[in-house]
Design an enzyme around this catalytic site. Sequence first.
Site, PDB file in Angstrom:
ATOM      1  N   ALA A  89     -17.838  -5.334 -33.346  1.00 24.56           N
ATOM      2  CA  ALA A  89     -18.130  -6.407 -32.342  1.00 24.56           C
ATOM      3  C   ALA A  89     -19.104  -7.425 -32.970  1.00 24.56           C
ATOM      4  O   ALA A  89     -19.636  -7.119 -33.975  1.00 24.56           O
ATOM      5  CB  ALA A  89     -18.652  -5.863 -31.127  1.00 24.56           C
ATOM      6  N   LYS A  90     -19.048  -8.532 -32.117  1.00 22.75           N
ATOM      7  CA  LYS A  90     -19.929  -9.896 -32.630  1.00 22.75           C
ATOM      8  C   LYS A  90     -20.132 -10.342 -31.331  1.00 22.75           C
ATOM      9  O   LYS A  90     -19.163 -10.730 -30.760  1.00 22.75           O
ATOM     10  CB  LYS A  90     -19.352 -10.423 -34.015  1.00 22.75           C
ATOM     11  CG  LYS A  90     -20.450 -11.240 -34.601  1.00 22.75           C
ATOM     12  CD  LYS A  90     -21.352 -10.368 -35.407  1.00 22.75           C
ATOM     13  CE  LYS A  90     -22.457 -11.175 -36.276  1.00 22.75           C
ATOM     14  NZ  LYS A  90     -22.834 -10.084 -37.203  1.00 22.75           N
ATOM     15  N   GLY A  91     -21.158 -11.106 -31.281  1.00 17.19           N
ATOM     16  CA  GLY A  91     -21.259 -12.074 -30.071  1.00 17.19           C
ATOM     17  C   GLY A  91     -22.101 -13.474 -30.722  1.00 17.19           C
ATOM     18  O   GLY A  91     -22.579 -13.439 -31.767  1.00 17.19           O
TER      19      GLY A  91
END
Length: 418
Positions: free
Chosen positions: A107-109
Site C-alpha cells: 500500500a502507499k499513501g
Amino acid sequence: MYFEYESPVFNMAVKQYERVASMLEIDENVLERIKYPSRSFVVSIPVRMDNGKTEVFCGYRVQHNRTMGPTKGGIRYHEDVTLGEVAAMAMWMSWKCAIVGLPFGGAKGGVRCNPSLMSKGELQRLTRRYTSEIINVIGPETDIPAPDMGTNEQVMAWIMDTYSMQKGHTIPGVVTGKDKLLGGSEARRKATGGGIVHLISETLKISNFNGNEVKVAIQGFGKVGSAAAEIAVRKGWKVIAVCDVTGAIYNEKGINVLELISYVGENGGVRDFKEAEEIEKEDFWDVECDVMIPAAVARSIDKKRAERIKCKILAEAANGPTTEEADEIIRDRGIIIIPDILANSGGVTVSYFEWVQDLQSFFWEHERVVDEVKKLLTRAFMQIREVSEKRKVDIRTAALMLGIERVARAKEMRGLYP
Ligand code: NAD
C-alpha cells in the site's frame, strides 16, 4: 491501461511488471488482476491555515494487493505526490513484502503539500483530517501506514492518536515508525539505512572488491540517507559526497557525518556545511566512488546521469530512482545494482516486527531486532541471487520475478471471489 493512474512512475512500474510477468508461467487472468491496485482512495483535506484561511489538499491511499494479509506502506508528504506515483509505490511494496516473506500486501499513501512550508500546527491539522478521511480503510488488520518522504515519528503519533480517539482505546498497531514511548520498535528509525548498508556489505563480499575503505556518495540526507551514512561510517567506510534539495557537498577525506546530521537538523539541508567543499548539484553525479546511494526521489537517474555515474555498486534506497533506459545503461556498464525493492526492504521488515510487537504488547531488545532483520534480508538476498543464477537474469529482474511470482501464486491458490 487504466488512465486513472497514468504517470511516468506508474508507467515505469507497469512496464517492469509486464516485462517480468511475461517471463513467468502464471495464469494470465491472475497476472491481469495484480496489474492494478485493489483499491484507491482520493480524499480532499480541508485545513485551517495559521492565517485563518482554509486550504484544501489532495490526499491518497492506495492498496495494491490484499491477498496475503493486511496492506502496508508509507505515507508521503511532498508537493509532487500524484495518484499514479502512489499507485506505483504501492505495487513495489507488494513485491518488496513478498520477497522478504512478510505477511502483507503493498500500500502507499500521500498528500500533495510542501511540509517544509507548513507550521507544526498546520501539519497536525492536515494529518488528523487526512486520517479521519481514510479511517475506515486503515487499521492493524486492514492497512498499516508508516513514514516516508516528508513524514516522521510525530506524524505517525498524530495518526495513531486520531485513530485511537475514534475507536475509544489506544491502538498502537495502526501505524509503524512510531516513537518507542508509543509502541515503536527498537532500531526502526535506522532500519532502512541499516538494511541498505547490510546489503551493500553482502554484495561487497561476493564481488571482488579489494579497496581498503569503501567510498560512498549519497543523494538525499533525510531519514534514510543520513542513517545509511551514519552506519556506513561506523563500519569504517567514508562518505565523500552528499547532495540534497538544498545543494551538494564533497570531501575526499570523508565528511564528518555526525556533525552533518546535527547541522542539517538545525539548518534544514547540507548547503554551506563548513567542513566540505560546495559543489554544483549536477556535479554530484560525476563523483568517483565505490558505492552510490540515491535516497531521494523517483527517476533521479536518467539516461544521461547513468552514463556519468562512477561507482561500482548502485544501492537504490529510494523507490524507483533509476529510469528503465538508465537501468539498461548501468547494467551494460557492469555496475552492480541493488534494486530498490530489495535495498530498502529493511524499513518494512522492522515495521513488521513493530506491528507484531504491538499486537503482542511484548517488546524485543535492540540486538534481537537487528539480528532478525539481518537474517530476513540475507535470506531474501540469497534467494534472489539463486533466481538470478538459475534464470540467467540480472538482480533487479530476479527480485521482481520472486516477488511477482509469490503474489501471483497466492492469488491463484485463493481463487477468484465469488
Ligand atoms: P526524507 O523526507 O526524510 O528525506 C528526503 C531527502 O531527499 C531530503 O534530504 C531531501 O532534501 C532530499 N531530496 C528531495 N528531493 C530531492 C532532489 N530533487 N534532489 C536531491 N535531494 C532531494 O525521506 P526518507 O524517508 O529518507 O525517504 C527517502 C527515499 O527513501 C524515498 O524515495 C522513500 O520512498 C524511500 N524509502 C524510505 C523509507 C523509510 O523508512 N523512510 C523506506 C523505504 C524507502
